[in-house]
Design a protein around this motif. Structure first.
Motif, mmCIF file in Angstrom:
data_model
loop_
_atom_site.group_PDB
_atom_site.id
_atom_site.type_symbol
_atom_site.label_atom_id
_atom_site.label_comp_id
_atom_site.label_asym_id
_atom_site.label_seq_id
_atom_site.Cartn_x
_atom_site.Cartn_y
_atom_site.Cartn_z
ATOM 1 N N ARG A 7 1.196 -1.354 0.069
ATOM 2 C CA ARG A 7 0.101 -0.273 -0.266
ATOM 3 C C ARG A 7 0.824 1.521 -0.301
ATOM 4 O O ARG A 7 0.869 2.115 -1.363
ATOM 5 C CB ARG A 7 -1.174 0.298 1.282
ATOM 6 N N ARG A 8 1.565 1.554 0.861
ATOM 7 C CA ARG A 8 3.097 2.246 0.772
ATOM 8 C C ARG A 8 3.683 2.791 -0.560
ATOM 9 O O ARG A 8 3.948 3.626 -0.798
ATOM 10 C CB ARG A 8 4.017 2.222 1.839
ATOM 11 N N CYS A 9 4.050 1.534 -1.567
ATOM 12 C CA CYS A 9 4.299 1.708 -2.278
ATOM 13 C C CYS A 9 3.462 1.791 -3.569
ATOM 14 O O CYS A 9 3.670 2.661 -4.420
ATOM 15 C CB CYS A 9 5.077 0.095 -2.861
ATOM 16 N N PHE A 10 2.275 2.108 -3.196
ATOM 17 C CA PHE A 10 1.353 2.072 -4.480
ATOM 18 C C PHE A 10 1.166 3.787 -4.375
ATOM 19 O O PHE A 10 1.090 4.233 -4.922
ATOM 20 C CB PHE A 10 -0.585 1.421 -3.797
ATOM 21 N N TRP A 11 0.886 4.173 -2.924
ATOM 22 C CA TRP A 11 0.848 5.233 -2.323
ATOM 23 C C TRP A 11 1.558 6.366 -3.371
ATOM 24 O O TRP A 11 1.443 7.373 -3.653
ATOM 25 C CB TRP A 11 -0.124 5.731 -1.495
ATOM 26 N N ALA A 12 3.041 5.927 -2.867
ATOM 27 C CA ALA A 12 3.993 7.053 -3.314
ATOM 28 C C ALA A 12 4.003 7.103 -4.785
ATOM 29 O O ALA A 12 4.694 8.146 -5.319
ATOM 30 C CB ALA A 12 5.318 6.104 -2.609
ATOM 31 N N SER A 13 4.153 5.780 -5.918
ATOM 32 C CA SER A 13 4.463 5.538 -6.828
ATOM 33 C C SER A 13 2.599 6.813 -7.283
ATOM 34 O O SER A 13 2.708 7.627 -8.325
ATOM 35 C CB SER A 13 4.617 4.084 -7.768
ATOM 36 N N PHE A 14 1.769 6.306 -6.676
ATOM 37 C CA PHE A 14 0.793 7.559 -6.781
ATOM 38 C C PHE A 14 0.965 8.773 -7.089
ATOM 39 O O PHE A 14 0.634 9.568 -8.114
ATOM 40 C CB PHE A 14 -0.573 6.921 -6.293
ATOM 41 N N PHE A 15 1.316 9.325 -5.933
ATOM 42 C CA PHE A 15 1.651 10.364 -5.241
ATOM 43 C C PHE A 15 2.403 11.427 -6.524
ATOM 44 O O PHE A 15 2.778 12.192 -6.785
ATOM 45 C CB PHE A 15 1.996 10.396 -3.636
ATOM 46 N N THR A 16 3.850 10.348 -6.734
ATOM 47 C CA THR A 16 4.953 10.663 -7.874
ATOM 48 C C THR A 16 4.306 10.853 -9.268
ATOM 49 O O THR A 16 4.564 11.926 -10.103
ATOM 50 C CB THR A 16 6.182 9.872 -7.773
ATOM 51 N N THR A 17 3.589 10.388 -9.417
ATOM 52 C CA THR A 17 2.876 10.567 -11.067
ATOM 53 C C THR A 17 2.384 11.393 -10.777
ATOM 54 O O THR A 17 2.024 11.906 -12.038
ATOM 55 C CB THR A 17 2.103 9.143 -11.302
ATOM 56 N N LEU A 18 1.296 11.261 -10.004
ATOM 57 C CA LEU A 18 0.414 12.612 -9.856
ATOM 58 C C LEU A 18 0.933 13.918 -9.947
ATOM 59 O O LEU A 18 1.388 15.092 -10.707
ATOM 60 C CB LEU A 18 -0.582 12.732 -8.497
ATOM 61 N N CYS A 19 2.536 14.365 -9.100
ATOM 62 C CA CYS A 19 2.983 15.085 -8.853
ATOM 63 C C CYS A 19 3.669 15.572 -10.693
ATOM 64 O O CYS A 19 4.361 16.881 -10.809
ATOM 65 C CB CYS A 19 4.621 14.714 -8.174
ATOM 66 N N LEU A 20 4.452 14.980 -11.118
ATOM 67 C CA LEU A 20 5.433 14.994 -12.611
ATOM 68 C C LEU A 20 3.356 15.025 -13.615
ATOM 69 O O LEU A 20 4.151 16.288 -14.000
ATOM 70 C CB LEU A 20 5.737 13.771 -13.176
ATOM 71 N N ILE A 21 2.786 14.734 -13.543
ATOM 72 C CA ILE A 21 1.627 15.258 -14.484
ATOM 73 C C ILE A 21 1.523 16.465 -14.361
ATOM 74 O O ILE A 21 1.524 17.507 -14.536
ATOM 75 C CB ILE A 21 0.258 14.336 -14.021
ATOM 76 N N MET A 22 0.972 17.377 -12.672
ATOM 77 C CA MET A 22 0.899 18.366 -12.426
ATOM 78 C C MET A 22 2.096 19.356 -13.000
ATOM 79 O O MET A 22 1.870 20.662 -13.866
ATOM 80 C CB MET A 22 0.575 18.730 -11.330
ATOM 81 N N LEU A 23 3.301 18.775 -13.005
ATOM 82 C CA LEU A 23 4.697 19.391 -13.349
ATOM 83 C C LEU A 23 4.565 20.272 -14.774
ATOM 84 O O LEU A 23 4.697 21.167 -14.877
ATOM 85 C CB LEU A 23 5.450 18.702 -12.840
#
Length: 105
Positions: A7-23
């Protein structure tokens, strides 16, 4: 324990992907607005040009871009739209023929 790590890996990768899309979205927005304000360019980022003989897609983002001929895709979408509209119209005709449907109107 394994479930917590997954679950921690999922949320970390989700948050990272979301940050890259926003960037990327932010960079594209800044590029468009600075070109509009600084240079007076009002050309849209994505433009579809439709003429009688062809349809083309033009993309200009971050100083790069290109133009592609999408005539075949445009014709396919128009055919799919015609099929969907025809199916809806025929469905309405069939529903009007059902006697129970008239009782509920």
């Amino acid at each position: 324990m394994k479930d917590v790590k997954e679950r921690r890996c999922f949320w970390a990768s989700f948050f990272t992907t979301l940050c890259l899309i926003m960037l990327v979205c932010g960079m594209i927005t800044v590029d468009y607005q600075s070109a509009r304000v600084g240079f007076g360019q009002s050309q849209p980022l994505i433009r579809i040009l439709v003429s009688e003989e062809k349809t083309s897609l033009s993309i200009h983002i971050m100083g790069a871009g290109g133009e592609w001929d999408i005539t075949a895709l445009d014709q396919w979408v128009q055919n799919a739209e015609n099929v969907a509209v025809t199916a809806v119209e025929e469905g309405r005709k069939l529903l009007e023929q059902i006697p129970l449907q008239k009782a509920y109107k």
